[in-house]
Design a protein around this motif. Structure first.
Motif, PDB file in Angstrom:
ATOM      1  N   LYS A 158      -2.393  40.746  -2.532  1.00  0.00           N
ATOM      2  CA  LYS A 158      -3.717  40.390  -2.390  1.00  0.00           C
ATOM      3  C   LYS A 158      -4.267  39.875  -3.770  1.00  0.00           C
ATOM      4  N   LYS A 159      -3.875  40.451  -5.165  1.00  0.00           N
ATOM      5  CA  LYS A 159      -4.649  40.380  -6.089  1.00  0.00           C
ATOM      6  C   LYS A 159      -4.187  38.890  -7.081  1.00  0.00           C
ATOM      7  N   ASP A 160      -4.775  38.348  -7.625  1.00  0.00           N
ATOM      8  CA  ASP A 160      -4.548  37.057  -8.371  1.00  0.00           C
ATOM      9  C   ASP A 160      -3.797  37.298  -9.724  1.00  0.00           C
ATOM     10  N   TYR A 161      -2.812  38.195  -9.698  1.00  0.00           N
ATOM     11  CA  TYR A 161      -2.034  37.965 -10.992  1.00  0.00           C
ATOM     12  C   TYR A 161      -0.622  38.124 -10.695  1.00  0.00           C
ATOM     13  N   THR A 162       0.205  37.884 -11.822  1.00  0.00           N
ATOM     14  CA  THR A 162       1.708  38.134 -11.680  1.00  0.00           C
ATOM     15  C   THR A 162       2.193  39.351 -11.779  1.00  0.00           C
ATOM     16  N   LEU A 163       1.665  40.216 -12.971  1.00  0.00           N
ATOM     17  CA  LEU A 163       1.839  41.621 -13.357  1.00  0.00           C
ATOM     18  C   LEU A 163       0.557  42.204 -13.559  1.00  0.00           C
ATOM     19  N   SER A 164       0.229  43.229 -13.167  1.00  0.00           N
ATOM     20  CA  SER A 164      -0.661  44.148 -13.480  1.00  0.00           C
ATOM     21  C   SER A 164      -0.875  44.606 -14.991  1.00  0.00           C
ATOM     22  N   ASN A 165      -2.021  44.805 -15.339  1.00  0.00           N
ATOM     23  CA  ASN A 165      -2.143  45.575 -16.899  1.00  0.00           C
ATOM     24  C   ASN A 165      -1.159  46.892 -17.181  1.00  0.00           C
ATOM     25  N   LYS A 231      -5.603  42.210 -14.073  1.00  0.00           N
ATOM     26  CA  LYS A 231      -5.012  40.740 -14.462  1.00  0.00           C
ATOM     27  C   LYS A 231      -5.161  40.635 -16.076  1.00  0.00           C
ATOM     28  N   LEU A 232      -6.081  41.626 -16.595  1.00  0.00           N
ATOM     29  CA  LEU A 232      -6.128  41.434 -18.127  1.00  0.00           C
ATOM     30  C   LEU A 232      -5.816  42.640 -18.813  1.00  0.00           C
ATOM     31  N   SER A 233      -4.990  42.520 -19.992  1.00  0.00           N
ATOM     32  CA  SER A 233      -4.799  43.651 -20.823  1.00  0.00           C
ATOM     33  C   SER A 233      -5.840  43.980 -21.869  1.00  0.00           C
ATOM     34  N   LYS A 234      -6.331  45.068 -22.201  1.00  0.00           N
ATOM     35  CA  LYS A 234      -7.190  45.124 -23.137  1.00  0.00           C
ATOM     36  C   LYS A 234      -6.710  45.601 -24.496  1.00  0.00           C
ATOM     37  N   MET A 235      -7.284  44.987 -25.415  1.00  0.00           N
ATOM     38  CA  MET A 235      -6.945  45.318 -26.802  1.00  0.00           C
ATOM     39  C   MET A 235      -7.874  46.145 -27.515  1.00  0.00           C
ATOM     40  N   LYS A 236      -7.251  46.899 -28.455  1.00  0.00           N
ATOM     41  CA  LYS A 236      -8.048  47.903 -29.301  1.00  0.00           C
ATOM     42  C   LYS A 236      -8.986  47.039 -30.243  1.00  0.00           C
ATOM     43  N   LYS A 237      -8.355  45.875 -30.693  1.00  0.00           N
ATOM     44  CA  LYS A 237      -9.305  45.000 -31.609  1.00  0.00           C
ATOM     45  C   LYS A 237      -9.153  43.485 -30.976  1.00  0.00           C
ATOM     46  N   ASP A 238     -10.050  42.720 -31.465  1.00  0.00           N
ATOM     47  CA  ASP A 238     -10.039  41.148 -30.880  1.00  0.00           C
ATOM     48  C   ASP A 238      -9.047  40.827 -31.502  1.00  0.00           C
ATOM     49  N   ASP A 245     -12.281  34.381 -30.228  1.00  0.00           N
ATOM     50  CA  ASP A 245     -12.090  36.034 -30.513  1.00  0.00           C
ATOM     51  C   ASP A 245     -12.272  36.815 -29.208  1.00  0.00           C
ATOM     52  N   ILE A 246     -11.320  37.245 -28.615  1.00  0.00           N
ATOM     53  CA  ILE A 246     -11.357  38.189 -27.363  1.00  0.00           C
ATOM     54  C   ILE A 246     -10.842  39.429 -27.316  1.00  0.00           C
ATOM     55  N   GLY A 247     -11.381  40.431 -26.426  1.00  0.00           N
ATOM     56  CA  GLY A 247     -10.326  41.630 -26.622  1.00  0.00           C
ATOM     57  C   GLY A 247      -9.950  41.946 -25.437  1.00  0.00           C
ATOM     58  N   GLU A 248      -9.692  41.154 -24.429  1.00  0.00           N
ATOM     59  CA  GLU A 248      -8.980  41.247 -23.201  1.00  0.00           C
ATOM     60  C   GLU A 248      -8.099  40.036 -22.835  1.00  0.00           C
ATOM     61  N   VAL A 249      -6.831  39.802 -22.640  1.00  0.00           N
ATOM     62  CA  VAL A 249      -5.837  38.931 -22.746  1.00  0.00           C
ATOM     63  C   VAL A 249      -5.271  38.691 -21.201  1.00  0.00           C
ATOM     64  N   ASP A 250      -5.254  37.766 -20.772  1.00  0.00           N
ATOM     65  CA  ASP A 250      -4.581  37.389 -19.373  1.00  0.00           C
ATOM     66  C   ASP A 250      -3.134  37.802 -19.550  1.00  0.00           C
ATOM     67  N   ASN A 251      -2.760  38.588 -18.568  1.00  0.00           N
ATOM     68  CA  ASN A 251      -1.178  39.142 -18.593  1.00  0.00           C
ATOM     69  C   ASN A 251      -0.288  38.061 -18.624  1.00  0.00           C
ATOM     70  N   ASP A 252      -0.643  36.852 -18.211  1.00  0.00           N
ATOM     71  CA  ASP A 252       0.478  35.779 -18.136  1.00  0.00           C
ATOM     72  C   ASP A 252       0.843  35.235 -19.323  1.00  0.00           C
ATOM     73  N   PHE A 253      -0.124  35.490 -20.340  1.00  0.00           N
ATOM     74  CA  PHE A 253       0.223  34.967 -21.839  1.00  0.00           C
ATOM     75  C   PHE A 253       1.606  35.696 -22.217  1.00  0.00           C
ATOM     76  N   PHE A 254       2.019  37.071 -21.859  1.00  0.00           N
ATOM     77  CA  PHE A 254       2.770  37.848 -22.252  1.00  0.00           C
ATOM     78  C   PHE A 254       4.312  37.468 -21.351  1.00  0.00           C
ATOM     79  N   LEU A 255       4.205  36.675 -20.491  1.00  0.00           N
ATOM     80  CA  LEU A 255       5.556  36.500 -19.665  1.00  0.00           C
ATOM     81  C   LEU A 255       6.208  35.286 -19.752  1.00  0.00           C
TER      82      LEU A 255
END
Length: 546
Positions: A158-165, A231-238, A245-255
């Motif tokens: 039901k969630k709008d992501y491919t893989l969760s964080n 659906k977002l992976s949190k970073m320790k730094k931007d 400059d963002i602190g959370e990245v959409d997981n799809d960028f990593f796939l």
């Protein structure tokens, strides 16, 4: 100006005159604020500069050309999570197979490690010892670990992501651990089809190079709180994504998407799979071998999950050799008897444990092993064991020998039978007329010798317990200590009685026939054994003659 009351008009000062002010002490003038970075931006730190260098973009091409799943292993995995778990909790496993020079990954079996799972969390309880066995089997099969597969639950659909964080973090950790650039991460999930029904769907990815770099350099925030967007992976730094400059990245960028195919591999997946609901037992092995008895033996054991079960009772160094027989589809020798003999203690231990759980089935397996050791293909059904007449079995075996349907392992010159006789003597018992059977029966002599060793140990324990019991009785006090000693003494005595009864039966049923055998080697073995019995256990030696 010496006189402060002097008028300026009296000082001959006119337009254009230059004057100056003289005073004593220091003076501070407040000027405008100056920024180190100038008036065009804020101050830049070292971390800011590193963040501007960590730019995240989509990786278009994977390092592997495609991934192909063996149909049997993929089906066994999806059937379990669909029919048994109903996609209510997560499930995961390591994929094993091969990687071609062109980068094509073939998955031929899936190993499911111990795990604890919920709707959102897949916790692997990895067992290094078991994984060593898996890797040894894979090495013998010419394979290696090539990826990780896991399921998503029906609530995740039901969630709008491919893989969760959580899934991204676990996937990239396993990818980085493998150090295999073609490593594949596969996802199995339930999706609604056009007719409103549900279909099991496989997807395959690689984690991007940037994602692996972020993990190794510890950019990921590994503590995932309940309020975080999955659906977002949190970073320790931007980091920089799309120039921002963002602190959370959409997981799809990593796939990185990987193409999926299927094939028919060299292994089956019909044997019960490890670490699932319900323990895999020796009975499962018997049932599997019974179902496949019309196939060549090497085909019957061409199943990774069967090999893993059997490998638990073998020396780790022998596991690759067994797996290599499966890979090459060559004849598999009965390693326990024909091999070096290293596995025999484990075989005996396994059989004893099995006997304690299911005596009848264990006896059938022992008899079957003995028949096969004699070179005869003869089987007794478990349910008919009590009704089977020993004389009928003897007659059947004799007839097989007369028809030439028995292979004489005892006199074989083949290399793989080099240690056969010595190993056989160290294991079992039985007595039948033809020479090939008579020689096999000599292991009964060794069995009596082994029983005597055990009986002597139990006898020493009985004497010690009796002394302790006598000392307690002198105290004239009743208590749990006295009761415990009485029970121990009784149990030890019963074991000795059972052992002596078994030794007596073997002696009367075997020795009295074989010490007069026409074969001088058999007669000599009998007399040698008798001498050992008399010296090591005089009391019983007297009993067997009474």
């Amino acid at each position: 100006m010496s006189d402060p009351n002097t008028l300026i008009s009296s000082l001959n000062i006119a337009h254009g005159s230059i004057v100056f002010l003289a005073y004593e002490g220091e003076r501070t003038i407040t000027g405008p604020t100056i920024h180190p970075a100038g008036s065009f931006g804020r101050k830049m730190t070292k971390d800011d500069l590193i963040a501007r260098q960590m730019r995240i973009t989509r990786q278009e091409n994977p390092h592997c050309e495609c991934v192909s799943f063996d149909q049997d292993c993929a089906n066994a995995f999806q059937l379990y999570v669909n029919e048994k778990l109903a996609f209510a909790v997560k499930r995961g496993g390591f994929m094993y197979g091969t990687v071609s020079e062109e980068g094509k990954v073939e998955v031929n079996f899936i190993y499911e490690p111990p795990q604890q799972t919920t709707e959102e969390i897949l916790m692997l309880l990895r067992d290094p010892q078991e994984e060593n066995l898996v890797d040894a089997i894979a090495a013998g099969l010419g394979m290696r670990k090539v990826g990780f597969i896991f399921t998503q639950t029906i609530t995740q659909d039901k969630k709008d992501y491919t893989l969760s964080n959580r899934e991204v973090l676990q996937a990239v950790e396993l990818h980085a651990e493998s150090e295999l650039k073609e490593w594949v991460t596969a996802v199995v999930k339930l999706e609604v089809n056009e007719d409103g029904g549900a279909d099991v769907h496989f997807e395959a990815f690689q984690m991007s190079d940037t994602c692996i770099k972020l993990l190794k350099e510890k950019w990921f925030e590994t503590e995932i709180g309940e309020g975080m967007d999955p659906k977002l992976s949190k970073m320790k730094k931007d980091v920089v994504v799309g120039g921002k400059d963002i602190g959370e990245v959409d997981n799809d960028f990593f796939l990185v998407v990987v193409k999926i195919f299927d094939h028919m591999g060299p292994l089956s997946s019909s044997f019960p799979i490890e670490n699932r609901i319900g323990q895999v037992t020796v009975r499962a092995l018997k049932n599997h071998l019974d179902r496949t008895k019309n196939l060549p033996f090497v085909k019957r054991i061409s199943d990774f999950h069967l090999l893993l079960f059997v490998a638990r009772f073998l020396d780790l160094n022998d596991v690759p050799a067994l797996a290599e027989c499966v890979q090459k589809q060559t004849t598999v020798p009965e390693e326990g008897i024909k091999g070096s003999g290293k596995q025999i203690p484990q075989m005996v231990k396994l059989w004893v444990e099995h006997y304690e759980k299911d005596p009848k089935l264990a006896i059938v397996e022992l008899l079957t092993m003995l028949f096969e050791a004699c070179g005869a293909k003869f089987y007794i059904k478990e349910e008919l064991l009590d009704e089977t007449d020993v004389d009928d079995v003897v007659v059947a075996l004799v007839n097989l020998a007369r028809k030439g349907e028995v292979e004489d392992y005892q006199s074989s010159k083949r290399k793989d039978f080099k240690n056969f006789k010595e190993n056989l003597v160290s294991f079992g018992t039985i007595c039948t007329p033809p020479r090939v059977y008579r020689q096999t029966s000599l292991m009964g002599l060794q069995l009596v010798t082994s029983f005597i060793t055990v009986a002597k140990t139990l006898g020493a324990q009985r004497e010690t317990t009796q002394r302790q019991l006598n000392a307690e009785k002198k105290k004239r006090t009743e208590g749990p200590r006295l009761e415990s000693l009485n029970k121990r003494l009784s149990a030890t005595h019963e074991k000795i009685v059972v052992l002596e009864d078994m030794m007596r039966k073997i002696f009367t049923g075997l020795f009295v026939h074989r010490y007069r055998d026409i074969d001088p080697n058999i007669r000599m073995s009998c007399i040698e054994s008798l001498g050992v019995w008399i010296l090591s256990y005089p009391s019983f030696s007297c009993k067997i003659y009474t």
